[in-house]
Motif scaffolding. Structure first.
Motif, PDB file in Angstrom:
ATOM      1  N   ILE A  10     -67.605 -26.548  -1.962  1.00 62.11           N
ATOM      2  CA  ILE A  10     -67.576 -25.647  -2.626  1.00 62.11           C
ATOM      3  C   ILE A  10     -66.033 -25.360  -3.153  1.00 62.11           C
ATOM      4  N   LEU A  11     -64.665 -26.829  -3.082  1.00 60.99           N
ATOM      5  CA  LEU A  11     -63.419 -26.060  -3.210  1.00 60.99           C
ATOM      6  C   LEU A  11     -63.730 -27.400  -4.570  1.00 60.99           C
ATOM      7  N   ALA A  12     -64.738 -28.363  -4.617  1.00 58.44           N
ATOM      8  CA  ALA A  12     -64.965 -28.765  -5.767  1.00 58.44           C
ATOM      9  C   ALA A  12     -65.487 -28.231  -6.784  1.00 58.44           C
ATOM     10  N   LEU A  13     -66.789 -27.724  -6.399  1.00 58.88           N
ATOM     11  CA  LEU A  13     -67.490 -26.732  -6.960  1.00 58.88           C
ATOM     12  C   LEU A  13     -66.433 -25.373  -8.119  1.00 58.88           C
ATOM     13  N   THR A  14     -65.299 -24.421  -7.307  1.00 61.16           N
ATOM     14  CA  THR A  14     -64.821 -23.201  -7.308  1.00 61.16           C
ATOM     15  C   THR A  14     -63.685 -24.022  -8.494  1.00 61.16           C
ATOM     16  N   LEU A  15     -63.032 -24.952  -8.291  1.00 59.35           N
ATOM     17  CA  LEU A  15     -62.276 -25.643  -9.046  1.00 59.35           C
ATOM     18  C   LEU A  15     -62.950 -26.254 -10.523  1.00 59.35           C
ATOM     19  N   VAL A  16     -64.481 -26.747 -10.372  1.00 59.51           N
ATOM     20  CA  VAL A  16     -64.974 -26.694 -11.544  1.00 59.51           C
ATOM     21  C   VAL A  16     -65.025 -25.227 -12.432  1.00 59.51           C
ATOM     22  N   ARG A  17     -65.892 -23.606 -11.521  1.00 56.66           N
ATOM     23  CA  ARG A  17     -65.909 -22.685 -12.198  1.00 56.66           C
ATOM     24  C   ARG A  17     -64.677 -22.464 -12.425  1.00 56.66           C
ATOM     25  N   VAL A  18     -64.058 -22.339 -12.009  1.00 56.49           N
ATOM     26  CA  VAL A  18     -62.633 -21.812 -12.281  1.00 56.49           C
ATOM     27  C   VAL A  18     -61.863 -22.992 -14.122  1.00 56.49           C
TER      28      VAL A  18
ATOM     29  N   PHE B 285     -61.070 -15.982  -2.204  1.00 59.44           N
ATOM     30  CA  PHE B 285     -61.689 -16.969  -1.108  1.00 59.44           C
ATOM     31  C   PHE B 285     -62.481 -18.021  -1.470  1.00 59.44           C
ATOM     32  N   MET B 286     -62.633 -18.896  -1.792  1.00 59.26           N
ATOM     33  CA  MET B 286     -63.652 -20.102  -2.889  1.00 59.26           C
ATOM     34  C   MET B 286     -62.833 -20.912  -2.773  1.00 59.26           C
ATOM     35  N   LEU B 287     -61.360 -21.064  -2.445  1.00 61.55           N
ATOM     36  CA  LEU B 287     -59.828 -21.886  -2.535  1.00 61.55           C
ATOM     37  C   LEU B 287     -59.398 -21.537  -1.209  1.00 61.55           C
ATOM     38  N   GLY B 288     -59.087 -20.325  -0.677  1.00 64.12           N
ATOM     39  CA  GLY B 288     -58.274 -19.785   0.468  1.00 64.12           C
ATOM     40  C   GLY B 288     -59.268 -21.083   1.717  1.00 64.12           C
ATOM     41  N   ALA B 289     -60.277 -20.420   2.128  1.00 61.00           N
ATOM     42  CA  ALA B 289     -61.483 -20.267   2.849  1.00 61.00           C
ATOM     43  C   ALA B 289     -61.537 -22.261   3.141  1.00 61.00           C
ATOM     44  N   PRO B 290     -61.768 -22.560   2.619  1.00 63.17           N
ATOM     45  CA  PRO B 290     -61.950 -24.453   2.906  1.00 63.17           C
ATOM     46  C   PRO B 290     -60.026 -24.960   3.190  1.00 63.17           C
ATOM     47  N   LEU B 291     -59.033 -24.737   1.796  1.00 60.91           N
ATOM     48  CA  LEU B 291     -58.079 -25.103   1.858  1.00 60.91           C
ATOM     49  C   LEU B 291     -57.747 -25.018   2.845  1.00 60.91           C
ATOM     50  N   THR B 292     -57.356 -23.490   3.804  1.00 60.09           N
ATOM     51  CA  THR B 292     -57.505 -23.929   5.124  1.00 60.09           C
ATOM     52  C   THR B 292     -57.744 -24.360   6.009  1.00 60.09           C
ATOM     53  N   GLY B 293     -59.239 -24.195   6.314  1.00 61.19           N
ATOM     54  CA  GLY B 293     -59.639 -25.105   7.052  1.00 61.19           C
ATOM     55  C   GLY B 293     -59.337 -27.059   7.111  1.00 61.19           C
TER      56      GLY B 293
ATOM     57  N   ILE C  47     -62.383 -11.232   5.101  1.00 64.27           N
ATOM     58  CA  ILE C  47     -62.126 -10.860   3.566  1.00 64.27           C
ATOM     59  C   ILE C  47     -63.569 -10.963   2.683  1.00 64.27           C
ATOM     60  N   GLY C  48     -63.576 -12.443   2.855  1.00 63.48           N
ATOM     61  CA  GLY C  48     -64.692 -13.401   1.759  1.00 63.48           C
ATOM     62  C   GLY C  48     -66.170 -12.495   2.077  1.00 63.48           C
ATOM     63  N   ILE C  49     -66.443 -12.542   3.478  1.00 62.54           N
ATOM     64  CA  ILE C  49     -67.282 -11.883   3.345  1.00 62.54           C
ATOM     65  C   ILE C  49     -68.102 -10.323   3.409  1.00 62.54           C
ATOM     66  N   ALA C  50     -66.787  -9.578   3.333  1.00 65.36           N
ATOM     67  CA  ALA C  50     -66.599  -8.284   2.547  1.00 65.36           C
ATOM     68  C   ALA C  50     -66.995  -8.813   1.506  1.00 65.36           C
ATOM     69  N   LEU C  51     -66.622  -9.068   1.199  1.00 62.01           N
ATOM     70  CA  LEU C  51     -66.306  -9.500  -1.579  1.00 62.01           C
ATOM     71  C   LEU C  51     -67.442  -9.745  -1.194  1.00 62.01           C
ATOM     72  N   PHE C  52     -68.004 -11.116  -0.280  1.00 62.00           N
ATOM     73  CA  PHE C  52     -69.655 -11.160  -1.018  1.00 62.00           C
ATOM     74  C   PHE C  52     -70.101 -10.104  -0.642  1.00 62.00           C
ATOM     75  N   ALA C  53     -70.451  -9.376   0.188  1.00 64.47           N
ATOM     76  CA  ALA C  53     -70.659  -7.950   0.180  1.00 64.47           C
ATOM     77  C   ALA C  53     -71.102  -6.998  -1.084  1.00 64.47           C
ATOM     78  N   LEU C  54     -69.479  -6.286  -1.173  1.00 65.36           N
ATOM     79  CA  LEU C  54     -69.148  -5.714  -2.352  1.00 65.36           C
ATOM     80  C   LEU C  54     -70.091  -5.982  -3.473  1.00 65.36           C
ATOM     81  N   HIS C  55     -69.850  -7.284  -3.768  1.00 61.82           N
ATOM     82  CA  HIS C  55     -70.626  -8.195  -4.779  1.00 61.82           C
ATOM     83  C   HIS C  55     -72.232  -8.325  -5.607  1.00 61.82           C
TER      84      HIS C  55
END
Length: 411
Positions: A50-58, A89-97, A141-149
């Motif tokens: 997800i981190l790699a794909l998000t960097l490509v997405r950015v 979220f897509m960057l922060g979750a994998p980085l903190t993990g 927070i990511g789950i909440a944002l996911f639901a809002l999206h």
């Protein structure tokens, strides 16, 4: 209506499905203990993907034209905030993990999808707490944002009927309008499906009596056939052992091809492995077992259970601490016949800097010059500090050790 680029659409739905998978798996990980080992590896691997794909997405977002905002006012500001938050979220979750794994007391190696090693980040151990807390907070927070999206997409399509969702559907295909959002459900279902049976409840550890004395525990684990040997055979063996040996006892050379294995219960499964490097010095007259002098040395770094993830953990401090204690030794002076060709040797086991009484049982078979040796022992792992971390909570308290090899008498 202008659409996002094909690569942006592909990345959007792929990342969404992977996030749904991560959410489903993450809910079930915390209470699984050692049973969740493989799931943690999957969780880390998918997180890095997800981190790699998000960097490509950015990069795509910055270089490819995208449709203009569909709303202004507070609704538009909220939509922008949700999008920015999702990227964080897509960057922060994998980085903190990644930081969490890198700063953990027990260094668990990570092979992404079992192939690519992931190095640990050069962070101090003091960063572990904030990484752990941050990972948890970001996830919620990511789950909440996911639901809002998702709620925003539903609002535009079914309440406002403005066709906004078609910007993320290639070719304005009604079939893809159903199939692509269904990927989210498929990812979530897949994540729940790979959780161990019983959901988030910890599987019971195989029943075992409390170990109050290591030697007693080994005696209790002795093979039943040794305890049921007929009285006359035991008497004859005892009588033979009492005779005075003629000359010094012979020394034996262990032949190539032998094996020392181990197995331990882990919830509803059994983990089995072996040591590839070990040596044995054996002096013994089978007719006079009291003459035995046995010394076995095992290279603890050679332990393997046939799984790259777990093999990387075995030399660590949680298990064998091979850097500080590279070898384990079993020594015994004298043995006792328990039946025809069957023996028991009580000695000491030194493992991970701890020395405790230990008994082994073994059988000899074959001709005078070459004997086949098979045997077993039961080791109380907690007495030696083996399996002393969070990933070992589902392991059974006793480890079964088996050995089999051929030995040739020295001339």
């Amino acid at each position: 209506m202008p659409r996002y680029s094909r690569i942006a659409i592909f990345l959007h739905w792929t990342i969404a499905a992977l996030l749904a998978f991560q959410i489903a798996v993450g809910w079930g990980l915390e209470d699984l203990g050692a049973r969740g080992f493989h799931l943690y590896q999957w969780h880390k691997s998918v997180g890095m993907l997800i981190l790699a794909l998000t960097l490509v997405r950015v990069a795509v977002r910055l270089t490819k034209p995208r449709p203009p905002k569909s709303e202004g006012g507070w609704q538009g500001a909220l939509a922008t905030g949700v999008h920015v938050g999702l990227y964080a979220f897509m960057l922060g979750a994998p980085l903190t993990g990644w930081a969490l794994v890198s700063t953990a007391k027990v260094k668990v190696p990570t092979l992404l999808f079992g192939v690519l090693p992931l190095p640990h980040l050069p962070l101090p151990a003091s960063a572990h707490e904030w990484a752990e807390d941050g990972h948890g907070v970001i996830a919620w927070i990511g789950i909440a944002l996911f639901a809002l999206h998702v709620a925003g997409a539903v609002r535009h399509h079914f309440l406002m009927h403005d066709g906004l969702i078609w910007r993320m559907i290639p070719g304005r295909s009604p079939a893809l309008l159903v199939l692509l959002p269904a990927l989210l459900l498929a990812g979530f279902v897949a994540g729940r499906a790979i959780l161990p049976a019983g959901g988030e409840e910890r599987a019971p550890t195989p029943a075992a009596a409390p170990v109050t004395n290591e030697a007693e525990a080994v005696e209790d684990a002795a093979p039943a056939n040794a305890a049921t040997a007929d009285n006359s055979s035991a008497a004859n063996a005892s009588e033979a052992a009492s005779e005075t040996p003629v000359g010094p006892p012979p020394a034996w050379t262990v032949q190539p091809g032998g094996r020392i294995g181990f197995s331990v219960g882990n919830g509803d499964e059994t983990i089995s492995g072996s040591f590839s490097k070990w040596t044995a010095k054996i002096v013994m007259d089978p007719d006079h077992p009291e003459s035995a002098d046995i010394a076995v040395t095992i290279d603890m770094a050679s332990a393997s259970v046939g799984d790259a993830y777990k093999d990387g953990m075995l030399p660590g401090d949680e298990f064998f601490a091979a850097a500080a204690h590279p070898s384990a030794t079993f020594t015994a002076k004298g043995a006792q016949a328990t039946g025809p060709g069957r023996y028991k040797a009580s000695g000491t086991l030194s493992l991970k800097g701890v020395t405790k009484p230990q008994t082994i049982r073994f059988t000899l078979s074959g001709s005078d010059a070459v004997r086949k040796v098979t045997g077993s022992a039961t080791v109380a792992r907690a007495a030696f500090g083996v399996g002393n971390g969070d990933s070992s909570t589902s392991l059974a308290p006793q480890v079964a050790v088996t050995f089999a090899f051929s030995a040739k008498r020295k001339d």
